[in-house]
Design a protein around this motif. Structure first.
Motif, PDB file in Angstrom:
ATOM      1  N   CYS A   1       0.823  -1.224   0.000  1.00 28.31           N
ATOM      2  CA  CYS A   1       0.000   0.000   0.000  1.00 28.31           C
ATOM      3  C   CYS A   1       0.849   1.263   0.000  1.00 28.31           C
ATOM      4  N   GLY A   2       2.133   1.127   0.220  1.00 27.34           N
ATOM      5  CA  GLY A   2       3.005   2.293   0.257  1.00 27.34           C
ATOM      6  C   GLY A   2       3.047   2.987   1.605  1.00 27.34           C
ATOM      7  N   ALA A   3       2.749   2.259   2.674  1.00 24.61           N
ATOM      8  CA  ALA A   3       2.816   2.864   4.009  1.00 24.61           C
ATOM      9  C   ALA A   3       4.227   3.371   4.282  1.00 24.61           C
ATOM     10  N   ASP A   4       4.302   4.514   4.939  1.00 21.98           N
ATOM     11  CA  ASP A   4       5.593   5.092   5.313  1.00 21.98           C
ATOM     12  C   ASP A   4       6.111   4.524   6.615  1.00 21.98           C
ATOM     13  N   LEU A   5       5.208   4.035   7.462  1.00 19.68           N
ATOM     14  CA  LEU A   5       5.584   3.367   8.692  1.00 19.68           C
ATOM     15  C   LEU A   5       4.474   2.410   9.085  1.00 19.68           C
ATOM     16  N   ILE A   6       4.875   1.359   9.794  1.00 19.95           N
ATOM     17  CA  ILE A   6       3.943   0.300  10.158  1.00 19.95           C
ATOM     18  C   ILE A   6       4.007   0.083  11.665  1.00 19.95           C
ATOM     19  N   PHE A   7       2.834   0.078  12.293  1.00 20.28           N
ATOM     20  CA  PHE A   7       2.735  -0.235  13.717  1.00 20.28           C
ATOM     21  C   PHE A   7       2.465  -1.725  13.840  1.00 20.28           C
ATOM     22  N   LEU A   8       3.477  -2.464  14.272  1.00 17.78           N
ATOM     23  CA  LEU A   8       3.395  -3.912  14.405  1.00 17.78           C
ATOM     24  C   LEU A   8       3.007  -4.245  15.841  1.00 17.78           C
ATOM     25  N   SER A   9       1.911  -5.015  15.993  1.00 21.03           N
ATOM     26  CA  SER A   9       1.411  -5.250  17.347  1.00 21.03           C
ATOM     27  C   SER A   9       0.595  -6.533  17.439  1.00 21.03           C
ATOM     28  N   PRO A  10       0.324  -6.931  18.697  1.00 21.66           N
ATOM     29  CA  PRO A  10       0.921  -6.432  19.937  1.00 21.66           C
ATOM     30  C   PRO A  10       2.200  -7.192  20.270  1.00 21.66           C
ATOM     31  N   LEU A  11       3.232  -6.454  20.608  1.00 25.01           N
ATOM     32  CA  LEU A  11       4.482  -7.082  21.024  1.00 25.01           C
ATOM     33  C   LEU A  11       4.266  -7.839  22.333  1.00 25.01           C
ATOM     34  N   PHE A  12       3.671  -7.163  23.312  1.00 31.04           N
ATOM     35  CA  PHE A  12       3.363  -7.760  24.613  1.00 31.04           C
ATOM     36  C   PHE A  12       1.857  -7.651  24.863  1.00 31.04           C
TER      37      PHE A  12
ATOM     38  N   SER B   1      -5.291  -2.241  26.227  1.00 33.09           N
ATOM     39  CA  SER B   1      -6.253  -1.753  25.242  1.00 33.09           C
ATOM     40  C   SER B   1      -6.882  -2.881  24.426  1.00 33.09           C
ATOM     41  N   HIS B   2      -6.228  -4.036  24.367  1.00 35.20           N
ATOM     42  CA  HIS B   2      -6.766  -5.191  23.645  1.00 35.20           C
ATOM     43  C   HIS B   2      -6.606  -6.440  24.515  1.00 35.20           C
ATOM     44  N   PRO B   3      -7.364  -6.500  25.616  1.00 33.74           N
ATOM     45  CA  PRO B   3      -7.222  -7.639  26.523  1.00 33.74           C
ATOM     46  C   PRO B   3      -7.544  -8.953  25.806  1.00 33.74           C
ATOM     47  N   GLY B   4      -6.714  -9.940  26.049  1.00 28.39           N
ATOM     48  CA  GLY B   4      -6.928 -11.248  25.448  1.00 28.39           C
ATOM     49  C   GLY B   4      -6.323 -11.421  24.068  1.00 28.39           C
ATOM     50  N   ALA B   5      -5.825 -10.340  23.462  1.00 27.72           N
ATOM     51  CA  ALA B   5      -5.196 -10.461  22.148  1.00 27.72           C
ATOM     52  C   ALA B   5      -3.890 -11.235  22.289  1.00 27.72           C
ATOM     53  N   ARG B   6      -3.617 -12.110  21.359  1.00 27.73           N
ATOM     54  CA  ARG B   6      -2.395 -12.917  21.400  1.00 27.73           C
ATOM     55  C   ARG B   6      -1.187 -12.031  21.077  1.00 27.73           C
ATOM     56  N   ALA B   7      -0.247 -11.967  21.998  1.00 28.01           N
ATOM     57  CA  ALA B   7       0.960 -11.166  21.801  1.00 28.01           C
ATOM     58  C   ALA B   7       1.909 -11.865  20.830  1.00 28.01           C
ATOM     59  N   LEU B   8       2.636 -11.078  20.059  1.00 26.51           N
ATOM     60  CA  LEU B   8       3.631 -11.626  19.139  1.00 26.51           C
ATOM     61  C   LEU B   8       4.825 -12.197  19.888  1.00 26.51           C
ATOM     62  N   GLY B   9       5.223 -11.522  20.962  1.00 27.78           N
ATOM     63  CA  GLY B   9       6.435 -11.914  21.681  1.00 27.78           C
ATOM     64  C   GLY B   9       7.662 -11.401  20.933  1.00 27.78           C
ATOM     65  N   ARG B  10       8.785 -11.441  21.606  1.00 25.04           N
ATOM     66  CA  ARG B  10      10.022 -10.868  21.055  1.00 25.04           C
ATOM     67  C   ARG B  10      10.509 -11.572  19.793  1.00 25.04           C
ATOM     68  N   VAL B  11      10.518 -12.882  19.796  1.00 30.03           N
ATOM     69  CA  VAL B  11      11.081 -13.628  18.660  1.00 30.03           C
ATOM     70  C   VAL B  11      10.259 -13.395  17.397  1.00 30.03           C
ATOM     71  N   ARG B  12       8.952 -13.567  17.503  1.00 25.55           N
ATOM     72  CA  ARG B  12       8.091 -13.389  16.333  1.00 25.55           C
ATOM     73  C   ARG B  12       8.086 -11.931  15.876  1.00 25.55           C
ATOM     74  N   PHE B  13       8.018 -10.988  16.822  1.00 25.15           N
ATOM     75  CA  PHE B  13       8.058  -9.574  16.467  1.00 25.15           C
ATOM     76  C   PHE B  13       9.339  -9.266  15.700  1.00 25.15           C
TER      77      PHE B  13
ATOM     78  N   MET C   1      15.923  -2.795  23.777  1.00 26.77           N
ATOM     79  CA  MET C   1      15.418  -4.085  23.314  1.00 26.77           C
ATOM     80  C   MET C   1      14.718  -3.945  21.959  1.00 26.77           C
ATOM     81  N   LEU C   2      13.908  -2.885  21.793  1.00 26.63           N
ATOM     82  CA  LEU C   2      13.185  -2.685  20.536  1.00 26.63           C
ATOM     83  C   LEU C   2      14.147  -2.492  19.363  1.00 26.63           C
ATOM     84  N   LYS C   3      15.198  -1.738  19.590  1.00 20.45           N
ATOM     85  CA  LYS C   3      16.198  -1.524  18.534  1.00 20.45           C
ATOM     86  C   LYS C   3      16.832  -2.857  18.140  1.00 20.45           C
ATOM     87  N   ALA C   4      17.136  -3.687  19.122  1.00 18.55           N
ATOM     88  CA  ALA C   4      17.728  -4.998  18.845  1.00 18.55           C
ATOM     89  C   ALA C   4      16.765  -5.895  18.065  1.00 18.55           C
ATOM     90  N   LEU C   5      15.458  -5.677  18.229  1.00 20.09           N
ATOM     91  CA  LEU C   5      14.457  -6.468  17.513  1.00 20.09           C
ATOM     92  C   LEU C   5      14.185  -5.937  16.104  1.00 20.09           C
TER      93      LEU C   5
END
Length: 190
Positions: A116-127, A131-143, A167-171
């Protein structure tokens, strides 16, 4: 959008949320680091006139503090409201001067955002996130695996705050976004 502008994208993003009172939200925007942060204005369930009034209040603070402000919705709304860009799954680009951000929760959505040509992407949820109780977190490895697939900057979202920067920079994240991590006094503000 030129590469020069892409390099100047903020690394801190406040996501608005109707769970947060307007006074607390305005106060949080006033605490964002001057010239180094952005706001994604959502408030989808707020009546249109009230939503516009709150956006205008936030935009005044954003301009004064040299913050970017994007509105969740179509590009035409961002143009009408004089936002710096829009957040959402709009295909095609009419105005290349506006910033376009999108959300992604898996590899398929990440690839779609890039197409779509997005300039930035919000990838979630890491943890896990309030705001989204019960949503499956990606976790560090998958993120990290997903972030490294992206050709555009990825912002971490979901249970993150300023203490996670290293940590985020390392990911492979270029930055982070938050609701509670930036709104709650004394947490997440740099």
């Amino acid at each position: 959008m030129t590469r020069r502008h892409r390099k100047n994208l903020p690394s801190n993003w406040l996501m608005t949320d109707e769970r947060v009172g307007n006074d607390a939200l305005l106060e949080a925007v006033g605490r964002l680091p001057r010239g180094q942060a952005g706001i994604i204005f959502r408030h989808h369930r707020t009546p249109r006139a009230e939503r516009r009034m709150l956006f205008d209040q936030l935009a005044r603070i954003a301009r004064r503090r040299r913050l970017m402000i994007l509105v969740a919705g179509p590009e035409r709304l961002a143009i009408a409201w004089k936002a710096d860009g829009w957040h959402g799954p709009t295909w095609g680009r009419g105005n290349r001067a506006l910033i376009h951000s999108m959300a992604a929760h898996d590899a398929r959505e990440l690839a779609a955002a890039q197409r779509c040509g997005a300039d930035l992407i919000f990838l979630s949820p890491l943890f896990a996130t309030q705001s989204h109780p019960g949503a499956r977190a990606l976790g560090r490895v998958r993120f990290g695996a997903l972030a490294r697939l992206s050709s555009v900057p990825v912002m971490a979202l979901g249970g993150v705050n300023a203490g996670h920067r290293r940590m985020l920079k390392a990911l492979g994240a270029s930055g982070w976004g938050a609701i509670d991590g930036l709104v709650c006094r004394g947490r997440g503000i740099s």
